[in-house]
Design a protein around this motif. Structure first.
Motif, mmCIF file in Angstrom:
data_model
loop_
_atom_site.group_PDB
_atom_site.id
_atom_site.type_symbol
_atom_site.label_atom_id
_atom_site.label_comp_id
_atom_site.label_asym_id
_atom_site.label_seq_id
_atom_site.Cartn_x
_atom_site.Cartn_y
_atom_site.Cartn_z
ATOM 1 N N UNK A 25 0.832 -1.143 -0.284
ATOM 2 C CA UNK A 25 -0.107 0.152 0.204
ATOM 3 C C UNK A 25 1.001 1.227 0.461
ATOM 4 N N UNK A 26 1.834 1.250 -0.288
ATOM 5 C CA UNK A 26 2.823 2.032 0.671
ATOM 6 C C UNK A 26 2.836 2.734 -1.301
ATOM 7 N N UNK A 27 3.700 1.779 -2.327
ATOM 8 C CA UNK A 27 4.245 1.205 -3.310
ATOM 9 C C UNK A 27 2.997 0.785 -4.367
ATOM 10 N N UNK A 29 1.275 2.094 -7.156
ATOM 11 C CA UNK A 29 2.029 0.566 -8.303
ATOM 12 C C UNK A 29 3.496 0.680 -9.317
ATOM 13 N N UNK A 30 3.740 0.188 -7.871
ATOM 14 C CA UNK A 30 5.200 -0.007 -8.686
ATOM 15 C C UNK A 30 5.371 -1.521 -8.346
ATOM 16 N N UNK A 31 5.230 -2.054 -9.361
ATOM 17 C CA UNK A 31 6.504 -3.565 -9.314
ATOM 18 C C UNK A 31 5.571 -5.019 -9.255
ATOM 19 N N UNK A 32 5.065 -5.387 -8.168
ATOM 20 C CA UNK A 32 4.307 -5.892 -8.315
ATOM 21 C C UNK A 32 3.468 -5.985 -7.369
ATOM 22 N N UNK A 33 3.596 -4.816 -7.132
ATOM 23 C CA UNK A 33 2.418 -4.678 -6.381
ATOM 24 C C UNK A 33 1.267 -3.860 -7.659
ATOM 25 N N UNK A 34 1.707 -3.355 -8.688
ATOM 26 C CA UNK A 34 1.002 -2.492 -9.239
ATOM 27 C C UNK A 34 0.164 -4.642 -10.804
ATOM 28 N N UNK A 35 1.267 -5.134 -10.895
ATOM 29 C CA UNK A 35 0.735 -6.441 -11.321
ATOM 30 C C UNK A 35 -0.409 -7.183 -10.583
#
Length: 68
Positions: A25-27, A29-35
């Motif tokens: 939840x901190x990032x 839209x980046x890395x694995x969170x975007x996927x």
């Protein structure tokens, strides 16, 4: 056909729950969170399409029964 749809709805729910655990939840839209976000949205779209399909099948059955 109904069981096929219900199985895919269950799979989509399980996949979306799994992907929620992968969110950072901190990032978001980046890395694995975007996927994970994209996968959650795709699973929700699949659920909506299958629910629309099931509703259309129920309507079609009512129309066919009414014609007889």
């Amino acid at each position: 056909m109904k069981t096929f749809s219900y199985i895919f709805i269950a799979l989509a729910v399980v996949l979306s729950i799994y992907n929620v655990t992968k969110l950072d939840f901190d990032n978001l839209l980046q890395g694995d969170s975007l996927v994970a976000v994209i996968s959650i949205v795709a699973a929700l779209c699949a659920i909506m399409i299958l629910l629309i399909f099931l509703t259309s099948k129920k309507i079609q059955e009512k129309i066919d029964n009414h014609k007889k």
